[in-house]
Design an enzyme around this catalytic site. Structure first.
Site, PDB file in Angstrom:
ATOM      1  N   ALA A 140      -0.110   9.101   1.229  1.00 17.76           N
ATOM      2  CA  ALA A 140      -0.621   9.191   2.597  1.00 17.76           C
ATOM      3  C   ALA A 140       0.143   8.289   3.550  1.00 17.76           C
ATOM      4  CB  ALA A 140      -2.109   8.840   2.628  1.00 17.76           C
ATOM      5  N   ASP A 185       0.834  -1.204   0.000  1.00 17.11           N
ATOM      6  CA  ASP A 185       0.000   0.000   0.000  1.00 17.11           C
ATOM      7  C   ASP A 185       0.870   1.256   0.000  1.00 17.11           C
ATOM      8  OD1 ASP A 185      -2.448   1.287  -0.121  1.00 17.11           O
ATOM      9  OD2 ASP A 185      -2.740   1.308   2.042  1.00 17.11           O
TER      10      ASP A 185
END
Length: 205
Positions: free
Chosen positions: A88, A84
């Site tokens: 962010a 991932d």
């Protein structure tokens, strides 16, 4: 989902020994009063996604990419795939060194535990490699594909356009000198990508 919580806890504990200057440290993981928790190092320098909005120089983009590649290379050698990589999940220390966070969904390469009960892909779809989106077996090259999308976004200020065939990842002429690196990061054929994060770092250097 108790099985998912258990899997995440096991992986958080497995990732806790990861010690690298560009990886957020995990101190503990467990359950307290039926509430699952992960205790992480506090990093207060903000997120990459906010810095992209303000604008980064090519030199800054290369430096951040190099640091995250170093973190990924180390994690891959320890048997972990992050799964991932996105703005962010890239944070900054006070000294502006980039650190990779959220190994909570990372999966040990040799671990057979399914991260979801249905076996669906886990991660943020917009930054997924083609093989991850298809639920195929992954290796470190999948993380490098995601890092390639982040690298593009740092240079240009927005994500590349996506079509039914995939991303249109041509850089504007002003950033043409980095196109060769981007092509190898975002190659749809796994064998045409950088084989390791160390190869990416050599290319950046």
């Amino acid at each position: 989902d108790p099985s998912l919580i258990r899997s995440l806890q096991l992986e958080a504990k497995a990732a806790a020994p990861l010690k690298h200057p560009n990886i957020v440290r995990i101190h503990a993981a467990g359950v307290d009063a039926e509430t699952p928790f992960i205790v992480m190092e506090y990093v207060e320098g903000g997120m990459l996604k906010d810095r992209i909005q303000k604008g980064l120089s090519p030199k800054q983009a290369i430096n951040i990419t190099r640091q995250i590649a170093s973190a990924l290379g180390y994690a891959h050698r320890q048997g972990f795939i992050h799964r991932d990589v996105k703005p962010a999940n890239i944070l900054f220390r006070d000294d502006n060194n980039a650190v990779l966070s959220d190994f909570g969904i990372a999966k040990a390469c040799e671990d057979s535990i399914q991260l979801t009960a249905t076996g669906l892909a886990v991660g943020t779809i917009i930054y997924m490699s083609p093989e991850q989106a298809q639920g195929r077996t992954l290796d470190g090259r999948s993380d490098l594909y995601s890092l390639g999308l982040v690298f593009y976004e740092m240079l240009v200020g927005f994500r590349p356009d996506r079509t039914l065939e995939g991303f249109i990842e041509r850089l504007p002429p002003a950033f043409g000198r980095y196109q060769g690196i981007l092509d190898k990061l975002l190659a749809r054929n796994l064998n045409e990508r950088f084989a390791t994060a160390e190869q990416l770092i050599d290319a950046l250097d």
